[in-house]
Scaffold this motif. Structure first.
Motif, PDB file in Angstrom:
ATOM      1  N   PRO A  84      19.819  16.446  16.337  1.00 21.21           N
ATOM      2  CA  PRO A  84      20.067  15.006  16.168  1.00 21.21           C
ATOM      3  C   PRO A  84      19.875  14.213  17.457  1.00 21.21           C
ATOM      4  O   PRO A  84      19.448  13.053  17.401  1.00 21.21           O
ATOM      5  N   ILE A  85      20.149  14.793  18.624  1.00 22.60           N
ATOM      6  CA  ILE A  85      19.922  14.079  19.887  1.00 22.60           C
ATOM      7  C   ILE A  85      18.441  13.817  20.075  1.00 22.60           C
ATOM      8  O   ILE A  85      18.022  12.699  20.428  1.00 22.60           O
ATOM      9  N   ALA A  86      17.608  14.827  19.845  1.00 16.32           N
ATOM     10  CA  ALA A  86      16.159  14.654  19.998  1.00 16.32           C
ATOM     11  C   ALA A  86      15.635  13.608  19.021  1.00 16.32           C
ATOM     12  O   ALA A  86      14.801  12.758  19.380  1.00 16.32           O
ATOM     13  N   LEU A  87      16.126  13.663  17.777  1.00 16.20           N
ATOM     14  CA  LEU A  87      15.676  12.690  16.781  1.00 16.20           C
ATOM     15  C   LEU A  87      16.085  11.264  17.179  1.00 16.20           C
ATOM     16  O   LEU A  87      15.288  10.318  17.064  1.00 16.20           O
ATOM     17  N   ALA A  88      17.306  11.115  17.687  1.00 14.40           N
ATOM     18  CA  ALA A  88      17.772   9.791  18.110  1.00 14.40           C
ATOM     19  C   ALA A  88      16.943   9.260  19.276  1.00 14.40           C
ATOM     20  O   ALA A  88      16.630   8.057  19.328  1.00 14.40           O
ATOM     21  N   ILE A  89      16.556  10.131  20.203  1.00 11.80           N
ATOM     22  CA  ILE A  89      15.742   9.697  21.342  1.00 11.80           C
ATOM     23  C   ILE A  89      14.371   9.227  20.877  1.00 11.80           C
ATOM     24  O   ILE A  89      13.861   8.186  21.321  1.00 11.80           O
ATOM     25  N   LEU A  90      13.774   9.980  19.961  1.00 14.30           N
ATOM     26  CA  LEU A  90      12.457   9.589  19.451  1.00 14.30           C
ATOM     27  C   LEU A  90      12.530   8.278  18.670  1.00 14.30           C
ATOM     28  O   LEU A  90      11.601   7.464  18.694  1.00 14.30           O
ATOM     29  N   LEU A  91      13.639   8.070  17.980  1.00 14.29           N
ATOM     30  CA  LEU A  91      13.802   6.823  17.232  1.00 14.29           C
ATOM     31  C   LEU A  91      13.974   5.635  18.171  1.00 14.29           C
ATOM     32  O   LEU A  91      13.335   4.590  18.000  1.00 14.29           O
ATOM     33  N   VAL A  92      14.849   5.789  19.162  1.00 13.30           N
ATOM     34  CA  VAL A  92      15.152   4.659  20.026  1.00 13.30           C
ATOM     35  C   VAL A  92      13.975   4.288  20.919  1.00 13.30           C
ATOM     36  O   VAL A  92      13.871   3.141  21.378  1.00 13.30           O
ATOM     37  N   THR A  93      13.071   5.235  21.153  1.00 15.37           N
ATOM     38  CA  THR A  93      11.891   4.947  21.982  1.00 15.37           C
ATOM     39  C   THR A  93      10.673   4.597  21.142  1.00 15.37           C
ATOM     40  O   THR A  93       9.572   4.470  21.685  1.00 15.37           O
ATOM     41  N   GLY A  94      10.859   4.464  19.821  1.00 13.54           N
ATOM     42  CA  GLY A  94       9.777   4.010  18.956  1.00 13.54           C
ATOM     43  C   GLY A  94       8.636   4.983  18.784  1.00 13.54           C
ATOM     44  O   GLY A  94       7.495   4.566  18.523  1.00 13.54           O
ATOM     45  N   GLN A  95       8.904   6.285  18.875  1.00 16.70           N
ATOM     46  CA  GLN A  95       7.838   7.283  18.756  1.00 16.70           C
ATOM     47  C   GLN A  95       7.679   7.813  17.335  1.00 16.70           C
ATOM     48  O   GLN A  95       6.819   8.674  17.094  1.00 16.70           O
ATOM     49  N   ILE A  96       8.508   7.360  16.392  1.00 15.24           N
ATOM     50  CA  ILE A  96       8.375   7.788  14.999  1.00 15.24           C
ATOM     51  C   ILE A  96       7.717   6.652  14.234  1.00 15.24           C
ATOM     52  O   ILE A  96       8.280   5.563  14.104  1.00 15.24           O
ATOM     53  N   PRO A  97       6.501   6.873  13.703  1.00 17.40           N
ATOM     54  CA  PRO A  97       5.789   5.796  13.014  1.00 17.40           C
ATOM     55  C   PRO A  97       6.433   5.472  11.673  1.00 17.40           C
ATOM     56  O   PRO A  97       7.188   6.265  11.109  1.00 17.40           O
ATOM     57  N   GLY A  98       6.105   4.288  11.148  1.00 12.21           N
ATOM     58  CA  GLY A  98       6.595   3.893   9.834  1.00 12.21           C
ATOM     59  C   GLY A  98       7.447   2.644   9.890  1.00 12.21           C
ATOM     60  O   GLY A  98       7.723   2.078  10.957  1.00 12.21           O
ATOM     61  N   ASP A  99       7.857   2.230   8.703  1.00 15.36           N
ATOM     62  CA  ASP A  99       8.668   1.023   8.560  1.00 15.36           C
ATOM     63  C   ASP A  99      10.092   1.305   9.045  1.00 15.36           C
ATOM     64  O   ASP A  99      10.770   2.202   8.507  1.00 15.36           O
ATOM     65  N   PRO A 100      10.616   0.585  10.035  1.00 13.91           N
ATOM     66  CA  PRO A 100      11.977   0.819  10.530  1.00 13.91           C
ATOM     67  C   PRO A 100      13.040   0.699   9.446  1.00 13.91           C
ATOM     68  O   PRO A 100      14.043   1.422   9.473  1.00 13.91           O
ATOM     69  N   ALA A 101      12.837  -0.209   8.479  1.00 13.01           N
ATOM     70  CA  ALA A 101      13.829  -0.375   7.407  1.00 13.01           C
ATOM     71  C   ALA A 101      13.902   0.880   6.540  1.00 13.01           C
ATOM     72  O   ALA A 101      14.989   1.323   6.153  1.00 13.01           O
ATOM     73  N   GLU A 102      12.724   1.450   6.206  1.00 12.38           N
ATOM     74  CA  GLU A 102      12.706   2.682   5.415  1.00 12.38           C
ATOM     75  C   GLU A 102      13.307   3.842   6.204  1.00 12.38           C
ATOM     76  O   GLU A 102      14.030   4.688   5.648  1.00 12.38           O
ATOM     77  N   GLN A 103      13.026   3.916   7.498  1.00 12.05           N
ATOM     78  CA  GLN A 103      13.607   4.959   8.323  1.00 12.05           C
ATOM     79  C   GLN A 103      15.126   4.843   8.373  1.00 12.05           C
ATOM     80  O   GLN A 103      15.844   5.846   8.278  1.00 12.05           O
ATOM     81  N   ALA A 104      15.615   3.617   8.518  1.00 12.14           N
ATOM     82  CA  ALA A 104      17.063   3.413   8.553  1.00 12.14           C
ATOM     83  C   ALA A 104      17.703   3.843   7.238  1.00 12.14           C
ATOM     84  O   ALA A 104      18.809   4.413   7.218  1.00 12.14           O
ATOM     85  N   HIS A 105      17.002   3.590   6.118  1.00 18.71           N
ATOM     86  CA  HIS A 105      17.521   4.001   4.807  1.00 18.71           C
ATOM     87  C   HIS A 105      17.597   5.527   4.720  1.00 18.71           C
ATOM     88  O   HIS A 105      18.585   6.069   4.209  1.00 18.71           O
ATOM     89  N   ARG A 106      16.563   6.207   5.205  1.00 16.55           N
ATOM     90  CA  ARG A 106      16.566   7.679   5.170  1.00 16.55           C
ATOM     91  C   ARG A 106      17.662   8.236   6.080  1.00 16.55           C
ATOM     92  O   ARG A 106      18.364   9.188   5.726  1.00 16.55           O
ATOM     93  N   LEU A 107      17.796   7.651   7.277  1.00 14.68           N
ATOM     94  CA  LEU A 107      18.789   8.149   8.227  1.00 14.68           C
ATOM     95  C   LEU A 107      20.207   7.967   7.708  1.00 14.68           C
ATOM     96  O   LEU A 107      21.088   8.798   7.963  1.00 14.68           O
TER      97      LEU A 107
END
Length: 503
Positions: A84-107
């Motif tokens: 989860p730390i690695a995933l949070a770092i990739l999210l906060v630095t914008g390295q995961i492509p896609g719609d942020p709203a959809e990502q927030a829903h999945r998370l």
């Protein structure tokens, strides 16, 4: 996105409290700071996460990163937060492509645990079974390492997926390639006897009778006899005649194994454990503990059997630590930062020789040897039985057929069913008020019990345990009430009390 949140699960005893992993990025000198009461292994995750992110083809940001593990007052240990730390770092630095709203829903609908290897692979962690139960209760899906997939599949109603690599979880969150959900499985039925049958024990009919009563009423047992009398063989065969575990009991036992160094094994799900620690075991090994509390032998034997061979050889302080869990069925371990409670409702089977020489010796040395067991501990052992040496005739082939484990188990199950129908618990678990209601004595039998208490100097606790054993004898023999024969047999199982002075 300047802040990202990922849900995970900690390990506190056998529970898995929810942890929110928060990542914040800001300008400044490149650094990564972990806050939220992390232990040493958690702090080391900074280096593992950095290497895993780079090995997976992502960039590690040359900026100031702050990782918060909330709530901050709960100690965190282990490498379970790497993923989860690695995933949070990739999210906060914008390295995961896609719609942020959809990502927030999945998370918002997922939790993950897992240790990262330096190449980005996901390694197993302790306590994944409790994490799966926590995710099920919260209505979220759980993403676990492949090594823990077996644990997640035994929890009904939870969506779980195995994450082989950091890149696979990133692809799932990005909506590029969904991880397949694991299929729930029903663990295979176990053979309680497991190749160890009561019929293997030759002779000792009284001991076999006592063993069946112990299994029926969930009592504790002390066997005293010379070497080779069959004490260890009888103890090893107790799990094979116990009633089958309920699903709740099996799940609780599996959670303890999952949280310990033993680990979870689907083949052992529903099997009553038999723990046999050496007499040199420390108090921490027996009851649990450590800087980060782990379950000890008494918890690993939860809903199973704890066998203490050569009982007087154990350190006296170690044996005295058994008094609380024998009475309450739990052990509470207190540390400066936290207090952890482990279930410990086990059946104690202890064995000892009559004297240090192994034979019955009426000497001061033999009395001192037996006196290593304190009166309060002896009080908590319902049945104390002296075993004679096995006769040579009993060892000859072609003798009378010995009862098998399956035959005795059927009798035990029938007696336990009577107890559950009457009081919804075993006789050993009866409270004083409940015992008075289900185990009344006729005036003559009450007088017999009072006379025995005065003669053998029995305590009030021993009085209640005699009544519980007598109630079990009546249930096992199909009697509606305790009669003189049942009470006399129960008193016979306390004959060793005269050798000790209860305090």
């Amino acid at each position: 996105m300047t802040i990202a949140k990922v849900f995970s699960r900690a390990q506190a005893g056998i529970d898995a409290p929810l942890i929110t992993v928060e990542a914040h990025v800001a300008n400044g000198l490149p650094s990564i700071t972990l806050v939220g009461l992390p232990e040493t292994v958690v702090r080391e995750s900074r280096d593992r996460v950095r290497a895993a992110i780079l090995s997976s083809g992502f960039e590690f940001p040359p900026r100031r990163l702050t990782i918060n593990l909330a709530p901050a007052d709960l100690p965190k240990e282990g490498a379970r937060f790497d993923l989860p730390i690695a995933l949070a770092i990739l999210l906060v630095t914008g390295q995961i492509p896609g719609d942020p709203a959809e990502q927030a829903h999945r998370l918002a609908a997922m939790e993950c645990v897992g240790e990262l290897s330096l190449d980005g692979g996901v390694c197993g962690v302790r306590g994944a079974l409790s994490a799966a139960l926590g995710a099920q209760s919260a209505g979220r899906a759980l993403f676990v390492p492949p090594a823990n997939a077996e644990e997640a599949t035994v929890v009904r109603g939870v969506q779980a997926a195995a994450v082989p690599h950091l890149r696979a979880l990133v692809a799932h969150v990005a909506g590029q390639r969904a991880l397949p959900w694991l299929t729930a499985v029903t663990p295979p039925a176990v053979d309680p006897a497991a190749g160890i049958d009561l019929a293997d024990v030759r002779g000792q009919p009284r001991a076999k009778r006592a063993l069946a009563l112990v299994a029926a009423g969930a009592h504790n047992l002390l066997l005293i006899g010379p070497p080779g009398a069959g004490k260890s063989m009888l103890a090893q065969r107790l799990p094979g005649i116990l009633p089958p575990m309920t699903e709740a009991e099996a799940m609780e036992s599996a959670r303890i194994a999952s949280a310990s160094s033993l680990g979870f094994t689907a083949a052992d799900f529903g099997r009553r454990r038999f723990r046999h620690p050496h007499h040199s075991a420390s108090a921490v090994a027996l009851i649990g503990g450590g800087s980060t509390p782990r379950p000890g032998e008494i918890s690993l034997a939860h809903h199973g059997v704890l066998f203490l061979d050569e009982l007087p050889e154990f350190d006296r302080r170690v044996l005295e630590a058994l008094r609380e869990p024998l009475e309450n069925g739990v052990i509470t371990i207190s540390r400066a930062a936290q207090q952890v409670e482990f279930p410990a409702r086990f059946q104690l089977v202890a064995a000892m020789n009559p004297s240090p020489q192994g034979e019955e010796v009426h000497s001061l040395a033999a009395q001192r040897y037996r006196a290593r067991i304190s009166g309060p501990l002896l009080d908590r052992i319902d049945i104390q039985l002296e075993l004679p040496r096995v006769a040579a005739a009993d060892l000859q082939p072609g003798g009378a057929a010995e009862p098998s484990s399956s035959e005795v188990r059927a009798q035990v199950a029938a007696a336990r069913a009577v107890m559950l129908a009457r009081q919804a618990k075993s006789n050993a678990a009866l409270l004083p008020a409940e015992l008075a209601a289900v185990a009344p004595l006729a005036p003559r039998d009450a007088a017999l019990l009072h006379q025995a208490m005065d003669k053998l100097r029995l305590s009030a606790r021993a009085h209640d345990r005699i009544l519980k054993v007598a109630r079990t004898i009546a249930d096992f023999d199909g009697k509606a009430a305790i009669d003189t024969a049942a009470l006399t047999e129960a008193l016979g199982y306390r004959a060793l009390d005269r050798l000790f002075s209860p305090s």
